[in-house]
Design a protein around this motif. Structure first.
Motif, PDB file in Angstrom:
ATOM      1  N   LEU A  96       2.051  -0.186  -4.892  1.00  0.00           N
ATOM      2  CA  LEU A  96       2.297  -0.859  -5.969  1.00  0.00           C
ATOM      3  C   LEU A  96       1.241  -2.112  -5.049  1.00  0.00           C
ATOM      4  N   THR A  97       0.755  -2.274  -4.737  1.00  0.00           N
ATOM      5  CA  THR A  97      -0.047  -3.235  -3.372  1.00  0.00           C
ATOM      6  C   THR A  97      -1.242  -2.836  -2.900  1.00  0.00           C
ATOM      7  N   GLN A  98      -2.413  -3.286  -2.129  1.00  0.00           N
ATOM      8  CA  GLN A  98      -2.929  -3.345  -1.360  1.00  0.00           C
ATOM      9  C   GLN A  98      -2.705  -3.533   0.172  1.00  0.00           C
ATOM     10  N   ARG A  99      -2.329  -4.555   0.348  1.00  0.00           N
ATOM     11  CA  ARG A  99      -1.478  -5.183   1.755  1.00  0.00           C
ATOM     12  C   ARG A  99      -0.383  -5.611   1.940  1.00  0.00           C
ATOM     13  N   ALA A 100       0.822  -4.902   1.447  1.00  0.00           N
ATOM     14  CA  ALA A 100       2.009  -5.680   0.653  1.00  0.00           C
ATOM     15  C   ALA A 100       2.043  -7.002   1.723  1.00  0.00           C
ATOM     16  N   ARG A 101       1.382  -8.171   1.085  1.00  0.00           N
ATOM     17  CA  ARG A 101       1.773  -9.237   1.268  1.00  0.00           C
ATOM     18  C   ARG A 101       2.391  -9.775  -0.118  1.00  0.00           C
ATOM     19  N   THR A 102       2.954 -11.000  -0.136  1.00  0.00           N
ATOM     20  CA  THR A 102       4.106 -11.335  -0.948  1.00  0.00           C
ATOM     21  C   THR A 102       3.812 -11.250  -2.559  1.00  0.00           C
ATOM     22  N   ALA A 103       2.427 -12.065  -2.619  1.00  0.00           N
ATOM     23  CA  ALA A 103       1.744 -12.804  -3.980  1.00  0.00           C
ATOM     24  C   ALA A 103       1.351 -11.006  -4.225  1.00  0.00           C
ATOM     25  N   GLN A 104       0.779 -10.284  -4.070  1.00  0.00           N
ATOM     26  CA  GLN A 104       0.744  -8.715  -4.369  1.00  0.00           C
ATOM     27  C   GLN A 104       2.052  -8.703  -5.141  1.00  0.00           C
ATOM     28  N   PHE A 105       3.204  -8.580  -4.398  1.00  0.00           N
ATOM     29  CA  PHE A 105       4.658  -7.776  -4.492  1.00  0.00           C
ATOM     30  C   PHE A 105       4.840  -8.809  -6.072  1.00  0.00           C
ATOM     31  N   ILE A 106       4.863  -9.519  -6.515  1.00  0.00           N
ATOM     32  CA  ILE A 106       4.588 -10.726  -7.469  1.00  0.00           C
ATOM     33  C   ILE A 106       4.547 -10.008  -8.557  1.00  0.00           C
ATOM     34  N   GLU A 107       3.008 -10.614  -8.450  1.00  0.00           N
ATOM     35  CA  GLU A 107       1.775  -9.473  -9.622  1.00  0.00           C
ATOM     36  C   GLU A 107       2.378  -8.272 -10.022  1.00  0.00           C
ATOM     37  N   ALA A 108       3.241  -7.089  -8.927  1.00  0.00           N
ATOM     38  CA  ALA A 108       3.545  -5.868  -9.233  1.00  0.00           C
ATOM     39  C   ALA A 108       4.688  -5.942  -9.927  1.00  0.00           C
ATOM     40  N   ARG A 109       5.138  -6.428  -9.474  1.00  0.00           N
ATOM     41  CA  ARG A 109       7.046  -7.367 -10.118  1.00  0.00           C
ATOM     42  C   ARG A 109       7.363  -6.860 -12.211  1.00  0.00           C
ATOM     43  N   LYS A 141      12.221   1.072 -19.553  1.00  0.00           N
ATOM     44  CA  LYS A 141      12.570   1.006 -18.662  1.00  0.00           C
ATOM     45  C   LYS A 141      13.412   2.763 -19.013  1.00  0.00           C
ATOM     46  N   PRO A 142      13.984   3.344 -18.208  1.00  0.00           N
ATOM     47  CA  PRO A 142      14.187   3.191 -17.085  1.00  0.00           C
ATOM     48  C   PRO A 142      12.529   3.466 -16.017  1.00  0.00           C
ATOM     49  N   GLN A 143      12.452   3.407 -14.821  1.00  0.00           N
ATOM     50  CA  GLN A 143      11.664   3.415 -13.646  1.00  0.00           C
ATOM     51  C   GLN A 143      12.200   3.983 -12.481  1.00  0.00           C
ATOM     52  N   ILE A 144      11.053   5.282 -11.646  1.00  0.00           N
ATOM     53  CA  ILE A 144      11.883   5.799 -10.604  1.00  0.00           C
ATOM     54  C   ILE A 144      10.279   5.664  -9.767  1.00  0.00           C
ATOM     55  N   VAL A 145      10.525   4.578  -9.002  1.00  0.00           N
ATOM     56  CA  VAL A 145       9.479   4.012  -7.845  1.00  0.00           C
ATOM     57  C   VAL A 145       9.821   3.531  -6.958  1.00  0.00           C
ATOM     58  N   VAL A 146       8.483   4.432  -6.642  1.00  0.00           N
ATOM     59  CA  VAL A 146       8.967   4.361  -4.548  1.00  0.00           C
ATOM     60  C   VAL A 146       7.537   4.075  -3.732  1.00  0.00           C
ATOM     61  N   PRO A 147       7.409   3.599  -2.358  1.00  0.00           N
ATOM     62  CA  PRO A 147       6.927   3.003  -1.710  1.00  0.00           C
ATOM     63  C   PRO A 147       6.301   3.863  -1.167  1.00  0.00           C
ATOM     64  N   GLY A 148       4.458   3.369  -0.895  1.00  0.00           N
ATOM     65  CA  GLY A 148       3.712   4.115  -0.640  1.00  0.00           C
ATOM     66  C   GLY A 148       3.081   3.301   0.676  1.00  0.00           C
ATOM     67  N   ASN A 149       1.841   3.757   1.447  1.00  0.00           N
ATOM     68  CA  ASN A 149       1.952   3.669   2.768  1.00  0.00           C
ATOM     69  C   ASN A 149       1.567   2.019   2.523  1.00  0.00           C
ATOM     70  N   HIS A 150       0.603   1.561   1.891  1.00  0.00           N
ATOM     71  CA  HIS A 150       0.154   0.162   1.646  1.00  0.00           C
ATOM     72  C   HIS A 150       0.860  -0.674   1.606  1.00  0.00           C
ATOM     73  N   ASP A 151       2.508  -0.300   1.235  1.00  0.00           N
ATOM     74  CA  ASP A 151       3.252  -1.074   0.623  1.00  0.00           C
ATOM     75  C   ASP A 151       3.673  -1.404   2.270  1.00  0.00           C
ATOM     76  N   VAL A 152       3.461  -0.663   2.824  1.00  0.00           N
ATOM     77  CA  VAL A 152       4.043  -1.209   4.644  1.00  0.00           C
ATOM     78  C   VAL A 152       2.817  -2.342   4.958  1.00  0.00           C
ATOM     79  N   PRO A 153       3.430  -3.238   5.711  1.00  0.00           N
ATOM     80  CA  PRO A 153       2.446  -4.509   6.605  1.00  0.00           C
ATOM     81  C   PRO A 153       1.471  -3.793   7.142  1.00  0.00           C
ATOM     82  N   LEU A 154       0.487  -4.252   7.442  1.00  0.00           N
ATOM     83  CA  LEU A 154      -1.243  -3.345   8.159  1.00  0.00           C
ATOM     84  C   LEU A 154      -1.172  -4.257   9.553  1.00  0.00           C
ATOM     85  N   TYR A 155      -1.474  -5.432   9.251  1.00  0.00           N
ATOM     86  CA  TYR A 155      -1.570  -6.844  10.276  1.00  0.00           C
ATOM     87  C   TYR A 155      -0.514  -7.730  10.827  1.00  0.00           C
TER      88      TYR A 155
END
Length: 280
Positions: free
Chosen positions: A41-54, A62-76
């Motif tokens: 859902l995000t590029q680098r798991a940053r707060t602003a990016q998650f707010i945009e995704a939300r 709705k309803p929705q099934i949503v799962v994380p991807g590797n980019h949703d885990v902080p890299l740096y």
């Protein structure tokens, strides 16, 4: 019949913003029974990016099934990556990282394949497989059983085995006895469909494997931005690809694929021009 819109690899933080509103409009026009989003859902798991995704998720049906991807885990941020890898995902997207939805025609389970110890790869483990079996095995054959992950169980030509979700064969053998019908994924930014019979060769079992391209990211790689529409009516499935058309600033149908479940599993019946990317 049930209609599922399958989106993947949104990558808020590196999106083409001109696509966001048209995508929301297209999904609303389709009026799906379920929206499935297979990670990143995000590029680098940053707060602003998650707010945009939300905000984007809140605008979808709705309803929705949503799962994380590797980019949703902080890299740096090593501390967050290894000790709180999905804390922001849980805060802004959903506490349940392995959601479940079922009605009288479909049963859909999301599975988190993102891991802290790898940069881009993912995997499943035995506890996750046990949970999938607990949720899906008791449903009758007339209910279409679907697993949603970020990392794929099958690959288009030209991709290496390492791009598969880790422990894919173990997972497939465990889930075949449950009669899982379909695996939805993303990760590669490439649309792809096939069945498990070619790669896994489990007697009497062929499930559909379907990947979506990136719906919004500027990292389109080999194809335009796109998403999938699945029209499910046991024992048949129609897969429609809806692709971004920049000339008219809208998502348009690009292809349709038809599948049917036979005695030994799912088979492709034909390909055709797609109908409109709206409710049929």
């Amino acid at each position: 019949m049930r209609t599922i819109v399958h989106l993947s690899d949104l990558h808020f933080g590196r999106v083409d913003r001109s696509l966001v509103d048209p995508l929301i409009q297209s999904v609303r026009e389709i009026g799906p029974d379920l929206v499935a989003i297979s990670g990143d859902l995000t590029q680098r798991a940053r707060t602003a990016q998650f707010i945009e995704a939300r905000r984007f998720l809140d605008a979808l049906p709705k309803p929705q099934i949503v799962v994380p991807g590797n980019h949703d885990v902080p890299l740096y941020n090593p501390l967050a990556r290894f000790f709180r890898p999905l804390v922001k995902y849980r805060r802004y997207i959903g506490e349940n990282i392995e959601p479940f939805y079922a009605d009288e025609q479909i049963a859909v389970v999301g599975v988190n394949t993102a891991r802290s110890l790898t940069i881009k790869n993912g995997r499943v483990n035995r506890r996750q497989l046990d949970r999938i079996r607990e949720r899906l095995c008791d449903y009758p054959d007339a209910v279409i059983k679907i697993v949603v992950t970020h990392h794929p169980f099958d690959l288009p030509e030209g991709y290496r085995e390492g791009d598969l979700v880790g422990r894919a064969r173990m997972a497939m053998e465990a889930l075949a006895s449950c009669g899982v019908d379909m695996f939805l994924a993303g990760h590669l930014h490439v649309s792809h469909s096939g069945h498990t019979g070619e790669r896994y060769r489990i007697a009497g079992y062929k499930a559909l494997v379907i990947s979506a391209g990136t719906a919004l990211s500027v990292r389109t790689r080999k194809e335009k931005n796109a998403f999938n529409v699945l029209r499910i009516e046991h024992p048949k499935v129609v897969l429609e690809r809806c692709t971004w058309e920049s000339e008219n600033a809208r998502f348009v149908p690009s292809a349709a694929e038809y599948f049917e479940r036979r005695a030994d599993g799912w088979m492709r019946m034909k390909d055709d021009a797609a109908g409109p990317c709206r409710r049929s």
